[in-house]
Motif scaffolding. Structure first.
Motif, PDB file in Angstrom:
ATOM      1  N   VAL A   1      18.020 -13.608 -29.798  1.00  0.00           N
ATOM      2  CA  VAL A   1      16.837 -13.234 -29.491  1.00  0.00           C
ATOM      3  C   VAL A   1      16.531 -13.070 -27.960  1.00  0.00           C
ATOM      4  CG1 VAL A   1      14.327 -13.362 -29.600  1.00  0.00           C
ATOM      5  CG2 VAL A   1      15.784 -13.677 -31.508  1.00  0.00           C
ATOM      6  N   THR A   2      16.979 -14.025 -27.301  1.00  0.00           N
ATOM      7  CA  THR A   2      16.878 -13.884 -25.763  1.00  0.00           C
ATOM      8  C   THR A   2      17.587 -12.876 -25.166  1.00  0.00           C
ATOM      9  OG1 THR A   2      16.336 -16.383 -25.505  1.00  0.00           O
ATOM     10  CG2 THR A   2      17.118 -15.347 -23.567  1.00  0.00           C
TER      11      THR A   2
ATOM     12  N   GLU B   1      20.434 -11.844 -38.485  1.00  0.00           N
ATOM     13  CA  GLU B   1      20.773 -10.613 -37.885  1.00  0.00           C
ATOM     14  C   GLU B   1      19.835 -10.164 -36.861  1.00  0.00           C
ATOM     15  OE1 GLU B   1      23.095  -7.362 -40.026  1.00  0.00           O
ATOM     16  OE2 GLU B   1      20.829  -6.464 -39.644  1.00  0.00           O
ATOM     17  N   VAL B   2      20.215 -10.156 -35.498  1.00  0.00           N
ATOM     18  CA  VAL B   2      19.306  -9.787 -34.383  1.00  0.00           C
ATOM     19  C   VAL B   2      19.618  -8.248 -33.950  1.00  0.00           C
ATOM     20  CG1 VAL B   2      18.335 -10.346 -32.141  1.00  0.00           C
ATOM     21  CG2 VAL B   2      18.661 -12.095 -33.886  1.00  0.00           C
ATOM     22  N   VAL B   3      18.688  -7.268 -34.108  1.00  0.00           N
ATOM     23  CA  VAL B   3      19.229  -6.058 -33.808  1.00  0.00           C
ATOM     24  C   VAL B   3      18.140  -5.522 -32.528  1.00  0.00           C
ATOM     25  CG1 VAL B   3      19.220  -3.577 -34.496  1.00  0.00           C
ATOM     26  CG2 VAL B   3      19.678  -5.304 -36.257  1.00  0.00           C
ATOM     27  N   ASP B   4      19.056  -4.937 -31.556  1.00  0.00           N
ATOM     28  CA  ASP B   4      18.182  -4.562 -30.241  1.00  0.00           C
ATOM     29  C   ASP B   4      18.362  -3.052 -30.198  1.00  0.00           C
ATOM     30  OD1 ASP B   4      20.269  -3.868 -28.386  1.00  0.00           O
ATOM     31  OD2 ASP B   4      20.569  -6.041 -28.214  1.00  0.00           O
ATOM     32  N   HIS B   5      17.732  -2.359 -29.349  1.00  0.00           N
ATOM     33  CA  HIS B   5      17.835  -0.935 -29.113  1.00  0.00           C
ATOM     34  C   HIS B   5      17.882  -0.622 -27.799  1.00  0.00           C
ATOM     35  CE1 HIS B   5      17.381  -0.127 -33.230  1.00  0.00           C
ATOM     36  NE2 HIS B   5      16.236  -1.035 -33.365  1.00  0.00           N
ATOM     37  N   GLY B   6      18.381  -1.461 -27.003  1.00  0.00           N
ATOM     38  CA  GLY B   6      18.662  -1.131 -25.512  1.00  0.00           C
ATOM     39  C   GLY B   6      20.021  -0.489 -25.423  1.00  0.00           C
ATOM     40  N   GLY B   7      20.605  -0.085 -24.272  1.00  0.00           N
ATOM     41  CA  GLY B   7      21.633   0.559 -24.059  1.00  0.00           C
ATOM     42  C   GLY B   7      22.912  -0.029 -24.761  1.00  0.00           C
TER      43      GLY B   7
ATOM     44  N   MET C   1      28.985 -12.218 -35.478  1.00  0.00           N
ATOM     45  CA  MET C   1      29.555 -10.993 -35.572  1.00  0.00           C
ATOM     46  C   MET C   1      28.669 -10.227 -34.627  1.00  0.00           C
ATOM     47  SD  MET C   1      30.360  -8.350 -38.606  1.00  0.00           S
ATOM     48  CE  MET C   1      30.652  -9.047 -39.650  1.00  0.00           C
ATOM     49  N   LEU C   2      29.378  -9.229 -33.702  1.00  0.00           N
ATOM     50  CA  LEU C   2      28.699  -8.354 -32.890  1.00  0.00           C
ATOM     51  C   LEU C   2      29.279  -6.744 -33.136  1.00  0.00           C
ATOM     52  CD1 LEU C   2      29.704  -9.953 -29.514  1.00  0.00           C
ATOM     53  CD2 LEU C   2      27.342 -10.163 -30.735  1.00  0.00           C
ATOM     54  N   SER C   3      28.076  -6.009 -33.285  1.00  0.00           N
ATOM     55  CA  SER C   3      28.503  -4.606 -33.862  1.00  0.00           C
ATOM     56  C   SER C   3      27.898  -3.639 -32.618  1.00  0.00           C
ATOM     57  CB  SER C   3      27.950  -4.186 -35.170  1.00  0.00           C
ATOM     58  OG  SER C   3      28.450  -4.996 -36.116  1.00  0.00           O
ATOM     59  N   ARG C   4      28.546  -3.012 -32.052  1.00  0.00           N
ATOM     60  CA  ARG C   4      27.847  -1.952 -31.272  1.00  0.00           C
ATOM     61  C   ARG C   4      27.536  -0.593 -31.830  1.00  0.00           C
ATOM     62  NH1 ARG C   4      31.096  -2.286 -25.720  1.00  0.00           N
ATOM     63  NH2 ARG C   4      32.565  -4.192 -26.695  1.00  0.00           N
TER      64      ARG C   4
ATOM     65  N   THR D   1      23.881  -5.069 -32.597  1.00  0.00           N
ATOM     66  CA  THR D   1      23.634  -5.950 -33.735  1.00  0.00           C
ATOM     67  C   THR D   1      24.401  -7.293 -33.633  1.00  0.00           C
ATOM     68  OG1 THR D   1      22.931  -4.077 -35.105  1.00  0.00           O
ATOM     69  CG2 THR D   1      23.297  -6.354 -36.284  1.00  0.00           C
ATOM     70  N   ALA D   2      23.686  -8.210 -33.434  1.00  0.00           N
ATOM     71  CA  ALA D   2      24.280  -9.656 -33.222  1.00  0.00           C
ATOM     72  C   ALA D   2      24.002 -10.571 -34.651  1.00  0.00           C
ATOM     73  CB  ALA D   2      24.172 -10.506 -32.074  1.00  0.00           C
ATOM     74  N   SER D   3      24.803 -11.166 -35.312  1.00  0.00           N
ATOM     75  CA  SER D   3      24.885 -11.876 -36.422  1.00  0.00           C
ATOM     76  C   SER D   3      25.276 -13.220 -36.455  1.00  0.00           C
ATOM     77  CB  SER D   3      25.376 -11.257 -37.785  1.00  0.00           C
ATOM     78  OG  SER D   3      24.768  -9.854 -37.989  1.00  0.00           O
ATOM     79  N   VAL D   4      24.663 -14.317 -36.755  1.00  0.00           N
ATOM     80  CA  VAL D   4      25.262 -15.672 -37.013  1.00  0.00           C
ATOM     81  C   VAL D   4      25.185 -16.176 -38.418  1.00  0.00           C
ATOM     82  CG1 VAL D   4      25.184 -16.342 -34.633  1.00  0.00           C
ATOM     83  CG2 VAL D   4      22.953 -16.692 -36.164  1.00  0.00           C
ATOM     84  N   SER D   5      25.966 -16.872 -38.802  1.00  0.00           N
ATOM     85  CA  SER D   5      26.091 -17.585 -40.354  1.00  0.00           C
ATOM     86  C   SER D   5      26.245 -18.873 -40.372  1.00  0.00           C
ATOM     87  CB  SER D   5      26.808 -16.723 -41.176  1.00  0.00           C
ATOM     88  OG  SER D   5      28.256 -16.785 -40.688  1.00  0.00           O
ATOM     89  N   ALA D   6      25.802 -19.543 -41.484  1.00  0.00           N
ATOM     90  CA  ALA D   6      25.842 -21.063 -41.657  1.00  0.00           C
ATOM     91  C   ALA D   6      26.273 -21.193 -43.068  1.00  0.00           C
ATOM     92  CB  ALA D   6      24.767 -21.786 -40.677  1.00  0.00           C
ATOM     93  N   CYS D   7      26.961 -21.803 -43.514  1.00  0.00           N
ATOM     94  CA  CYS D   7      27.227 -22.357 -45.068  1.00  0.00           C
ATOM     95  C   CYS D   7      26.274 -23.410 -45.246  1.00  0.00           C
ATOM     96  CB  CYS D   7      28.712 -22.796 -44.996  1.00  0.00           C
ATOM     97  SG  CYS D   7      28.968 -23.065 -46.926  1.00  0.00           S
ATOM     98  N   LEU D   8      25.470 -23.164 -46.286  1.00  0.00           N
ATOM     99  CA  LEU D   8      24.642 -24.202 -46.654  1.00  0.00           C
ATOM    100  C   LEU D   8      25.319 -25.656 -47.431  1.00  0.00           C
ATOM    101  CD1 LEU D   8      21.713 -22.155 -47.948  1.00  0.00           C
ATOM    102  CD2 LEU D   8      21.840 -23.034 -45.638  1.00  0.00           C
ATOM    103  N   THR D   9      26.190 -25.082 -48.024  1.00  0.00           N
ATOM    104  CA  THR D   9      27.244 -26.267 -48.502  1.00  0.00           C
ATOM    105  C   THR D   9      28.192 -26.955 -47.705  1.00  0.00           C
ATOM    106  OG1 THR D   9      28.645 -24.840 -49.684  1.00  0.00           O
ATOM    107  CG2 THR D   9      26.746 -25.289 -50.948  1.00  0.00           C
ATOM    108  N   SER D  10      28.351 -28.100 -47.699  1.00  0.00           N
ATOM    109  CA  SER D  10      29.470 -28.723 -46.885  1.00  0.00           C
ATOM    110  C   SER D  10      30.833 -28.380 -47.486  1.00  0.00           C
ATOM    111  CB  SER D  10      29.228 -30.122 -46.432  1.00  0.00           C
ATOM    112  OG  SER D  10      28.669 -30.717 -47.669  1.00  0.00           O
TER     113      SER D  10
END
Length: 140
Positions: free
Chosen positions: A33-34, A58-64, A95-98, A104-113
């Motif tokens: 987000v920052t 997923e965090v999506v920005d609309h900058g250049g 994961m980063l997508s231009r 778009t930047a996405s992070v993930s975490a598995c809830l089950t160990s």
């Protein structure tokens, strides 16, 4: 940003992530987000969803669209530039997508160990002590 961080924390807990894993995930989201605010035009969109046993933000920005999206640890004498590296290290996936109009930047975490390694006593018919179990029971 404090209100957003508290809202993400509450939703992460509701999804079932707790302890250090939850704290790490929230910090990673905060870094994304920052980045959206600082480098992506001053605003963005955050989506938090549960896909099976995986929590995804997923965090999506609309900058250049930047030419370089560094996921590396900057030198100690360089201020900033560590957000993507932190997000990558604190989660189970980054994961980063231009896009033509941003990132778009996405992070993930598995809830089950992940599966724990087998307990040698549960696979050793002698119970690991040289004596066979008279009932044939095993620890599970």
């Amino acid at each position: 940003m404090t209100a957003l961080r508290h809202a993400v924390t509450a939703q992460v807990v509701v999804a079932g992530l707790s302890g250090d894993a939850a704290d790490d995930f929230v910090l990673a989201v905060h870094e994304l987000v920052t980045n959206a605010v600082r480098h992506g035009g001053g605003s963005g969109r955050l989506e938090l969803r549960l896909l099976g046993d995986t929590l995804v933000c997923e965090v999506v920005d609309h900058g250049g669209c930047p030419d370089d999206l560094p996921v590396r640890l900057s030198h100690a004498d360089v201020p900033g530039g560590r957000g993507l590296w932190i997000a990558h290290r604190l989660t189970q996936g980054l994961m980063l997508s231009r896009l033509p109009d941003g990132v778009t930047a996405s992070v993930s975490a598995c809830l089950t160990s992940p599966a724990a390694p087998p307990d040698p006593k549960s696979t050793d018919p002698a119970g690991g002590n040289g004596d066979a179990s008279p009932t044939g029971s095993h620890r599970s």
